[in-house]
Scaffold this active site. Structure first.
Site, mmCIF file in Angstrom:
data_model
loop_
_atom_site.group_PDB
_atom_site.id
_atom_site.type_symbol
_atom_site.label_atom_id
_atom_site.label_comp_id
_atom_site.label_asym_id
_atom_site.label_seq_id
_atom_site.Cartn_x
_atom_site.Cartn_y
_atom_site.Cartn_z
ATOM 1 N N ASP B 297 0.818 -1.209 0.000
ATOM 2 C CA ASP B 297 0.000 0.000 0.000
ATOM 3 C C ASP B 297 0.855 1.263 0.000
ATOM 4 O O ASP B 297 0.509 2.256 -0.599
ATOM 5 C CB ASP B 297 -0.861 0.046 1.275
ATOM 6 C CG ASP B 297 -2.065 -0.867 1.151
ATOM 7 O OD1 ASP B 297 -2.644 -0.903 0.058
ATOM 8 O OD2 ASP B 297 -2.390 -1.528 2.145
ATOM 9 N N MET B 433 -4.649 2.862 -6.051
ATOM 10 C CA MET B 433 -5.585 2.701 -7.141
ATOM 11 C C MET B 433 -6.345 3.998 -7.393
ATOM 12 O O MET B 433 -6.627 4.376 -8.513
ATOM 13 C CB MET B 433 -6.583 1.577 -6.832
ATOM 14 C CG MET B 433 -6.032 0.194 -7.077
ATOM 15 S SD MET B 433 -5.326 0.021 -8.725
ATOM 16 C CE MET B 433 -6.801 -0.296 -9.675
#
Lengths: 467, 510
Positions: B297, B433
């Protein structure tokens, strides 16, 4: 009115230990109103932190507002006030190019006896920007009276009226497609002496009140303050003035004494009753018979019906904060509410005479006793009284709202009435919207059927032992 | 005189009042003109306080200016003594009334003879110090007052390991949550909490302060003076490493261990805590932050830059966390605590490119717009600056805002704090994303669609005046007003919208 007076209004006065906002807070709405102005508050960190925290003014108002923060050197008079202010004002002129700079004097400038009024004309001449000085200090004034001090000095700068009467009859073409004046496509103004209205209102309210008066063929020749400093109305002998805010007694006095204007003493245009009375006071002054106001007021009352059912019989207690208390209380009594007490920081009985008379008449009409009016209230005493009276609603300053709420009393912040649009016929609804919100909210919460979580009946008690 | 728009720290009396109203059953009296008592508003609104804030004003008005305020102040103290029955009354002037140079100390002496409670005068120079410094001083003053007063002091330290937490304040930035987290930490370490002051403490407590084996000062802004006083007078060790971030947590815990060992008195405790294994377990398993920073992440942090600004404690700690725990480059770090500049510079000199010490928000704004970081970690002011520049900002320090008094548990300190901070940092960036999708779909903005009117064959025509009138309506309701007015006009068969039509529409539809 031929109604026999059954009760007279009496004013009590308490210790003055009440909580209210500092009058410099007027900056927060006046800078928005007067679009080409710059407000310079000459005060300490305490003043600045107030505007920043209690009103959240600072960062949003930055383009047209600043603090001249007094530092140790200023207080001990080691620095030259004039030079200091000059540096700041030159910078303001360069950065912002305002049409007027308004110095707001504070308690500190009073205490150190800074001669703002003496310096302003000199500096104005030197830098070529008009400089006004308003002493909106907490030593002499409360909350909304700050606006009063600003408008009073601004009145001095209004140009003199040159053609008092006999202006050519003005005709304006307006498409006016409402039943009220359906047959008339042309609205003509009656030939009357100039009328200037004073009090700071958002421009859409200004235009609403202008429209109301136009329906009676009355032309408003100007507002104090105007949207732009350059558009200040002409004043002088033969000009009639009328206020829209109950806290403008100094401005009224200035207009009468210094500008030789005629003051129309009227109730304030808050609530349909007040708005009608306001117009009805203005019309006869110009020899005009007010038209169809009764039906209009009736229609508004009709449209408020859903709210009226909610408030009827409910009780309210004004702790006293923004000096609009009398007008709102009068409207709420007319709506069928019971007002236990009207606290008010300061009362000018002459300027508010018509409003007080309307309050009295409203009480008679609604068969209510005249509420206790307490000038310079004492908050601790008020809380004690509230514990006995158990009002459904307290209209109070921000410091007391949560504690009162925790004791089962519905509360509404008084400042909301200062900032909300409450003037005129159509906005009566907004007042009731504010007033009923805590009542409706509490009802909603009760309906959640989790009343065991919170106290249900209005039990007021204090956490500290009362001796 | 200086031109000011915004203050990072409030005036001195706010600090004094925060200390006073943090204690239980202490009443503060401001010697101040009407309107200077807005502290009550701040406390009641921000903390959603259910009780009346025990702070009132003895009003300074024209009458007082002419005659002096002695009678009024003394009367007010005595009245509050009778009405509220406090343990202590603290009298403070504000910037305004301090200029009067009245002998408030004398008023206090006079009042304390008559009243049942103790009365002290908060001895702070209102033009020299700010809110933070004044809070530090007032806390020290109260502690000193009660310790000097109690002659029969029980000097013995507790047998078990024990601690005082000093500096938890009302209106502090996440102080309540932090305090809860510290309690948990100390419980894990089997250290008894002797006192927590001032929040929730009684003024009678300070005389028991020396019973603890050491003092913990979570924020260096408030409490350090008290700790130094206690160190000087009673030889109490103190730990002032802020337990924020995994590395400093470990450091703080090791210092706690050391402080417990400094006193000669033997520790009698049933449990033996292994500090090192506790640190290891907490860092690796309770705190998810270290693992999270290394997870996929957080790859998007690569090459991102930030600017940090806040009070000395938070700005320094967050800078260290970003730089050494999350691997994010800190281009500039700053604080408005000018009085603590030396310490601050020393702390962060290895963790950022540039250091700024200022209380002028414009200077901070200039740096931010020059650096153009991917995210800012600052105060509410930097959040505002960020909004203008369209740079996200995580709020990590006072001056506080209603949003910083969340009902949910959001500590900055302790191991749970490391998780919270990691979340805050992660969520402040547009990441992963989302970042990618934003590129594809050209941003979040759907404003265009919102303002388009519903399709109708004939739209009424707005004349210039009504258009202008519409422009005066606040933006957030403008579209609604426009729609409603047009709906009204259509229903009435009106083709031209004038100002009158607008008013009539408002009347009809409201």
């Amino acid at each position: 009115m031929s109604t026999k007076i059954v009760e007279t209004i009496t004013l009590e006065c308490e210790t003055g230990n009440y909580h209210s906002f500092c009058p410099i807070s007027c900056v927060s709405w006046l800078y928005q109103k007067i679009e080409d102005s710059f407000f310079l508050v000459v005060g300490t960190k305490t003043c600045g932190y107030f505007l920043q925290n209690a009103l959240g003014v600072m960062i949003f108002a930055e383009p047209r507002y600043a603090m001249a923060e007094l530092e140790e050197g200023d207080i001990s008079a080691h620095l030259n006030d004039y030079e200091e202010l000059k540096t700041l004002c030159i910078r303001i002129r360069k950065d912002r190019d305002p049409s007027v700079i308004i110095w707001i004097g504070t308690c500190t400038t009073e205490i150190i006896k800074m001669d703002l009024e003496g310096m302003a004309p000199k500096l104005e001449y030197e830098i070529g920007v008009p400089i006004l000085v308003a002493r909106a200090n907490g030593l002499d004034y409360a909350f909304t009276q700050g606006e009063d001090t600003v408008l009073a000095v601004m009145a001095h700068r209004c140009p003199d009226q040159e053609l008092p009467i006999g202006e050519s009859k003005e005709t304006k073409t307006k498409l006016f497609p409402f039943p009220l004046l359906k047959e008339k496509n042309l609205v003509e103004y009656a030939n009357h002496p100039p009328l200037v209205i004073f009090g700071s209102l958002p421009s859409n309210l200004v235009s609403q009140l202008d429209t109301e008066l136009r329906r009676q063929f009355i032309k408003v020749s100007g507002w104090l303050p105007a949207q732009r400093y350059a558009d200040l109305p002409s004043l002088g002998d033969g000009v009639y003035v009328c206020g829209v805010n109950p806290f403008l007694s100094r401005t009224a006095t200035t207009l009468i004494r210094r500008k030789k204007c005629e003051l129309i003493v009227a109730p304030f245009p808050i609530g349909p009753d007040g708005t009608r009375a306001w117009i009805e006071r203005i019309c006869p002054v110009f020899g005009i018979e007010a038209q169809s106001l009764e039906e209009r007021e009736e229609r508004i009352w009709e449209s408020l019906k859903d709210y009226l059912d909610l408030v009827r019989g409910k009780s309210v207690f004004f702790m006293g904060d923004n000096l609009i208390e009398i007008s709102i209380a009068r409207f709420l009594i007319r709506c069928g509410m019971i007002v236990y007490e009207i606290g008010i920081p300061y009362m000018d009985k002459r300027y508010q005479a018509a409003e007080l008379a309307l309050l009295q008449n409203t009480c008679i009409r609604m068969c209510m006793p005249i509420p206790r009016i307490v000038e310079k209230p004492d908050n601790s005493n008020q809380i004690r009284r509230m514990r006995e009276l158990q009002p459904d609603l307290a209209i109070t300053g921000m410091a007391h709202a949560n504690p009162l709420g925790a004791r089962g009393i519905g509360t509404k912040w008084s400042v909301e009435f200062t900032f909300a649009q409450i003037h005129g016929f159509a906005n009566a609804r907004d007042v009731l919207e504010l007033v009923t919100r805590p009542l409706r909210r509490n009802e909603n919460l009760d309906n959640l059927d989790r009343t065991t979580l919170v106290r249900k009946n209005n039990e007021l008690y204090t956490s500290t032992p009362v001796k | 005189m200086k031109l000011a728009h915004w203050m990072y720290a409030g005036p001195a009396h706010i600090g004094t009042l925060r200390v006073a109203s943090s204690f239980k059953n202490v009443h503060a009296i401001m010697h101040a003109p009407l309107g200077d008592d807005y502290f009550n508003v701040m406390r009641s609104m921000l903390e959603r306080e259910r009780n009346f804030t025990p702070a009132t004003a003895s009003i300074v008005d024209r009458h007082v200016l002419a005659r002096g305020s002695r009678k009024r102040v003394v009367d007010h103290i005595i009245r509050k003594d009778k009405e509220e029955g406090p343990d202590l009354i603290i009298l403070t002037p504000t910037c305004t009334s301090s200029i009067l140079q009245e002998d408030l100390k004398n008023f206090v002496d006079r009042a304390s003879i008559i009243s049942d409670c103790n009365v002290i005068f908060a001895d702070v120079d209102h033009y020299q110090v700010n809110e933070i410094q004044a809070a530090d001083r007032t806390l020290e003053q109260v502690v000193r007052y009660y310790l000097e007063k109690s002659h029969t002091l029980d000097q013995f330290v507790t047998d078990a390991p024990s601690v005082n937490i000093i500096g938890i304040l009302t209106l502090g930035f996440h102080n309540r949550h932090d305090c809860r987290e510290l309690r948990r930490l100390l419980k894990d370490l089997d250290i008894r909490i002797n006192q927590i002051i001032p929040e929730g403490g009684s003024v009678e407590d300070p005389k028991n302060l020396p019973k603890a084996r050491f003092n913990l000062i979570p924020y260096r802004e408030v409490g350090l003076m008290t700790a130094m006083y206690l160190n000087k007078e009673f030889g109490m060790p103190y730990v002032s490493t802020t337990p924020m971030g995994a590395v400093d947590m470990a450091e703080c815990i090791r210092q706690i261990k050391k402080s417990l060992e400094t006193l000669a008195a033997p520790i009698l405790s049933s449990k033996r805590v292994d500090y090192e294994s506790y640190i290891d377990g907490q860092t690796r398993f309770v705190s998810q932050a270290a693992w999270f920073s290394r997870s996929i992440d957080c790859q998007n942090f690569t090459g991102k830059e930030t600017v940090v600004f806040g009070d000395a404690t938070h700005a320094a700690s967050i800078t260290k966390i970003l730089a050494r725990e999350m691997g994010i480059r800190v281009s500039c770090t700053g604080t408005y605590c000018k009085h603590d500049a030396e310490w601050f510079k020393e702390q962060i000199k290895d963790f950022c490119d540039e250091i700024i010490i200022t209380d002028d928000h414009a200077e901070v704004g200039d740096i931010i717009s020059r650096v153009e970081p991917s995210a800012i970690f600052g105060t509410q002011m930097e959040r505002h600056i960020g909004k203008r520049l369209e740079i996200p900002c995580g709020v990590i320090s006072a001056p506080a805002h209603i949003q910083n008094f969340s009902l949910g548990y959001r500590p900055f300190l302790g191991y749970e704090g490391t998780n919270q901070i990691a979340d805050l940092v992660y969520n402040s960036f547009a990441l992963g994303m989302e970042d990618h999708l934003l590129d594809i779909f050209c941003g979040h903005d759907t404003k265009e669609i919102m303002t388009k009117s519903l399709s109708t064959d004939i739209s009424p025509i707005w004349d210039p005046e009504s258009r202008q009138e519409l422009g005066k309506i606040p933006r957030f309701v403008r579209d609604e007003v426009k729609r409603n007015t047009e709906k009204f006009a259509r229903r009435k068969g009106i083709l031209n919208v004038t100002v009158e039509v607008m008013h009539a529409a408002k009347e009809a539809l409201s």
